[in-house]
Enzyme design. Structure first.
Site, PDB file in Angstrom:
ATOM      1  N   ASP A 691      -7.036   4.160   3.355  1.00 30.40           N
ATOM      2  CA  ASP A 691      -6.795   4.028   4.253  1.00 30.40           C
ATOM      3  C   ASP A 691      -5.390   2.770   4.537  1.00 30.40           C
ATOM      4  O   ASP A 691      -5.745   1.597   4.421  1.00 30.40           O
ATOM      5  CB  ASP A 691      -7.429   4.115   5.487  1.00 30.40           C
ATOM      6  CG  ASP A 691      -7.048   4.463   7.271  1.00 30.40           C
ATOM      7  OD1 ASP A 691      -6.397   5.023   7.730  1.00 30.40           O
ATOM      8  OD2 ASP A 691      -6.820   3.283   7.530  1.00 30.40           O
ATOM      9  N   LEU A 692      -4.850   3.431   4.819  1.00 28.85           N
ATOM     10  CA  LEU A 692      -2.999   2.573   4.857  1.00 28.85           C
ATOM     11  C   LEU A 692      -3.301   1.533   6.045  1.00 28.85           C
ATOM     12  O   LEU A 692      -4.096   1.926   7.393  1.00 28.85           O
ATOM     13  CB  LEU A 692      -2.128   3.056   5.449  1.00 28.85           C
ATOM     14  CG  LEU A 692      -1.397   3.844   4.286  1.00 28.85           C
ATOM     15  CD1 LEU A 692       0.001   4.331   4.188  1.00 28.85           C
ATOM     16  CD2 LEU A 692      -2.335   3.519   2.240  1.00 28.85           C
ATOM     17  N   ASP A 734      -3.026   9.140   7.807  1.00 23.14           N
ATOM     18  CA  ASP A 734      -3.002   7.838   6.760  1.00 23.14           C
ATOM     19  C   ASP A 734      -3.690   7.608   5.494  1.00 23.14           C
ATOM     20  O   ASP A 734      -4.363   6.937   4.680  1.00 23.14           O
ATOM     21  CB  ASP A 734      -2.216   6.539   6.423  1.00 23.14           C
ATOM     22  CG  ASP A 734      -2.781   5.988   7.557  1.00 23.14           C
ATOM     23  OD1 ASP A 734      -4.694   6.741   8.213  1.00 23.14           O
ATOM     24  OD2 ASP A 734      -3.517   4.464   7.714  1.00 23.14           O
TER      25      ASP A 734
END
Length: 818
Positions: A691-692, A734
């Site tokens: 996950d960004l 994301d």
């Protein structure tokens, strides 16, 4: 503890003061001074303790401030609930914002008013004993809004009292994303179904067109065969001697029986008084029992319905004997006795007189004869009628001039006797055919009843004189000639011109048969062939004809356009040039050799410029009497665009539209396969969820278009970083998922995760901007962290959130304590 010490010191000081007051009058100055010194010591201790208390209180306030900062910085909504009273004790800003009230308005209210609405005594935690861990629940906003949330509840004790910490996150976007994914999947399924239906419709149209072309070709061939058959039969009977008439009729029955694919063909003739009929001629297919000897002297009493119909000169067509109408019981019984399932009968008429009938029987199967066979039967009936009439005329001539005259008078063809180049006699049929009278015919030359020029441009007079000289010299003449009737209309006729010697006189006999009907048939046949050629030339599909060795004989315009050759080029080439490789050629030969045809066969072919096409190929063969292939006829349709559309649809169904990476469906398929392989090979497999970090801020600052470009670049960098055997997928937003198949050691996942973090340490260049982005990675390993895809993904997600909440830009392996 400090507070208790202060209280004890104060109490002790009070006691000293009280004692000093009571004994003040009795004590000496020395004693008072000692007591005063003790009091001062106690006050000093009090001041020291008070200072320590103030320092401790400052420390507690600082701790409370730090806790409040942490409490407020958590991105999830947090409620602190008194478990016994169900009263909200504290709430963070995120939770207050989601509920839509201030902290002051929320604290002190019942928790069920806002989270997981329940009746009194129905609390899932305290009353029902349930565990709430990442469970889907709802949050009630002050304005009545229902907000879907993911909720987790933990128990803590504060000052010995049980409290509940309820943490939750807004699940609205996820729900909306799931709905969008479902809507997208439904639309995609509809698109796939539509494309499939369209392809099926195209294939049905193709098959229908192929069947239509094949039917046209078969019809054309059959019509050509039928025309030649009629011409041969007609010509043979014109020249047939009377004594060979019966044999000629037998031959005709065999020919038409085989052509019509029947089991029995026959001729019946009526007696002179017309009261009975005899089966005079018959042909039977091999294995079919003859009926000729059994069917003699049949009367109207035996077959009343049949006799009534044939006497009316009707064509009797019975596709199914079992379905004969009421009143035809005798006929049904007789036909079934003969084993007949279907039959067709036409009357044989000579000079407007019914002399018999010609018929076809089908014994081994039911048949519904087409109009072409019925027309053939009628024409053959006329030929048979003429043949029988000629036979009778010949027999009459043998019995004398009177009988010859009867034949002459009753012939169904026009007959002329010529002497000295002019007509000296003619029969009634000639008067009918030429629409004239004897007075206007006799004494005239044959070419008087012809146009000045024939269709080929020759002068009628010159041709007639030349034919007459040849006949006089002993060479009979058979030819077509155009004539003119008495009313001026023109017609084509077959002429049989021969020499006859009567009473030592040399005469010419001309037998003339009107072939207008046959000419019309030929014209119709030519039009049919023209339609076929038009279909061949104007078809949108590529059509070709090749020899048994593959050399092209003919191709249509669509073939030249499809493959890019000129007609001169293609007619010098072999069909092998269209195949991509030798293996395809050998495969084609095997199928043709086995089945004799190729139908709707998918094959890659190449154009003159080398372009490879996906095609649908249908090829039939033409064989000689020995069963050897002498030619190929093929139809080719380019389906490259359809195949590309299928591939695009298939790719869209299993890949993310933005990044082109595998989507959740394809990821699950590959993960299940990786688990099976790991189980079979006694190895491990790993799932990583990425996950960004702070991606929402990037979207808010630079916009969603910029964020989309970043996601695509992240996907590309992950693919470069990982092995080809690994799978990188996008879950939405994301979040990315990674499959690491065949992991030997659990520690190997640390190395791979480290490579991923290292890859993110390099800046991303998006729209000419350098951007530093980090990611949090969660790892779950099969089989220790889960034995199925759903569990592994869930545990990788938990580990990823643990990595994110403990500092971001790191990876964590799943642990059951998380």
């Amino acid at each position: 503890m400090v507070r208790d010490s202060i209280l004890s010191v104060v109490k002790a000081t009070d006691n000293l003061e009280d004692k000093s007051k009571k004994k003040e009058s009795r004590k000496s100055k020395k004693e008072l001074a000692a007591e005063l010194a003790e009091i001062r010591q106690k006050l000093k201790e009090l001041r020291d303790l008070a200072g320590r208390y103030i320092d401790d209180m400052d420390s507690v306030k600082q701790d409370e401030a730090r806790l409040r900062t942490i409490f407020e910085s958590i991105r999830s909504g947090i409620l602190l609930v008194d478990a016994e009273r169900h009263v909200i004790v504290d709430v963070n800003t995120v939770a207050a914002k989601m509920i839509g009230l201030s902290r002051r308005e929320i604290v002190g209210t019942i928790c069920h008013k806002h989270v997981c609405p329940a009746e009194a005594g129905g609390c899932p935690i305290t009353d029902l004993g349930q565990t709430v861990d990442n469970s889907e629940r709802v949050l009630l906003g002050y304005d009545g809004r229902i907000i879907p949330i993911i909720k987790t509840v933990n128990t803590i004790f504060i000052n010995g009292r049980r409290h509940l910490i309820e943490s939750f996150v807004d699940n609205t976007e996820r729900k909306r994303a799931e709905e969008e994914i479902k809507k997208y999947r439904d639309n995609l399924e509809q698109l796939v179904e539509k494309r499939t239906a369209d392809l099926e419709k195209v294939m049905e149209q193709l098959h229908a067109e192929i069947a239509e072309r094949r039917q046209a070709e078969n019809s054309l061939k059959r019509n050509e065969t039928l025309l030649r058959l009629i011409l041969n039969l007609s010509t043979n009977f014109i020249c047939l001697p009377a004594e060979e008439t019966d044999n000629g009729i037998d031959d005709v029955l065999k020919v038409i029986g085989q052509f019509a694919d029947v089991d029995r063909s026959y001729v019946f003739q009526f007696s002179e008084n017309g009261t009975r009929v005899d089966n005079t001629h018959e042909w039977c297919a091999p294995g079919i029992l003859a009926q000729k000897e059994e069917l003699r002297g049949v009367t109207a009493n035996d077959l009343p319905w049949f006799f009534k119909s044939i006497k009316r000169l009707e064509t009797i067509h019975i596709p199914d004997v079992a379905q004969l109408p009421a009143g035809a019981e005798a006929e049904k019984e007789e036909f079934m006795r003969e084993g007949i399932q279907s039959l067709i009968v036409v009357p044989v008429v000579s000079n407007n007189l019914l002399i018999g009938f010609l018929g076809l029987d089908s014994v081994r199967s039911k048949k519904n004869w087409p109009e072409g066979i019925i027309s053939l039967l009628k024409i053959v009936g006329e030929i048979v009628a003429n043949a029988l009439a000629q036979k009778k005329a010949a027999e009459a001539m043998k019995r004398g001039s009177a009988k010859y005259q009867a034949l002459f008078e009753n012939a169904s063809d026009a007959i002329f006797l010529i002497k000295g180049g002019v007509f000296i006699d003619c029969n009634p049929k000639s008067l009918e055919m030429f629409r004239s009278t004897k007075q206007r015919i006799l004494g005239k030359t044959p070419y008087s009843f012809c146009p000045e020029f024939q269709p080929d441009g020759s002068r009628s007079q010159d041709v007639a004189l030349e034919k007459g000289r040849s006949v006089v010299s002993g060479t009979p003449q058979y030819f077509e000639f155009r004539h003119r009737r008495g009313d001026g209309t023109l017609f084509d006729a077959e002429v049989s011109l021969s020499r006859v010697d009567i009473a030592n006189e040399v005469l010419l006999q001309a037998i003339i048969r009107d072939v207008t009907a046959r000419k019309n048939w030929e014209h119709a046949l030519q039009e049919s062939e023209a339609r076929y050629r038009s279909l061949f030339g104007e078809s949108q599909d590529a059509i070709y004809i090749a020899t048994q060795y593959g050399a092209f004989i003919d191709v249509n315009r669509s073939f030249l356009d499809l493959f890019g050759y000129t007609r001169d080029e293609i007619l010098k080439l072999n069909a092998k040039i269209a195949y991509v490789n030798e293996k395809d050629i050998e495969n084609f030969k095997k199928i043709i050799k086995k089945d004799g045809y190729v139908k709707a066969f998918e094959q890659k072919l190449k154009k003159k410029n080398g372009t490879i096409m996906d095609c649908i190929l249908t090829v039939t063969t033409k064989k000689d009497a020995g069963g050897r292939i002498v030619a190929y006829q093929g139809i080719i349709r380019d389906i490259t665009a359809e195949k590309l559309a299928e591939q695009t649809i298939r790719h869209m169904a299993y890949h993310d539209a933005l990044t082109g990476l595998p989507n959740r469906t394809l990821f699950n398929d590959r993960l299940n396969m990786a688990i099976l392989n790991a189980q079979r090979n006694h190895k491990r497999a790993a799932v990583m969820m990425l996950d960004l970090d702070k991606f929402k801020q990037i979207n808010d600052v630079w916009g969603h278009k910029f964020g989309d470009l970043l996601l695509k670049t992240v996907g590309e960098r992950l693919i470069i970083t990982l092995r080809k055997s690994d799978t990188v997928a996008r879950m939405g937003g994301d979040e990315f998922l990674v499959i690491i198949p065949e992991v030997d050691h659990v520690d190997d996942t640390d190395i791979i995760a480290g490579k991923i973090l290292q890859a993110f340490s390099e800046t991303f260049v998006i729209s000419d901007r350098n951007l530093s982005v980090t990611t949090s990675v969660g790892i779950a390993v099969y089989p220790q962290d889960g034995k199925d895809a759903e569990t592994l993904i869930k545990h990788a997600d938990i580990a990823m959130y643990a990595a994110k909440t403990t500092g971001r830009n790191q990876y964590m392996r799943y642990s059951s304590q998380m």
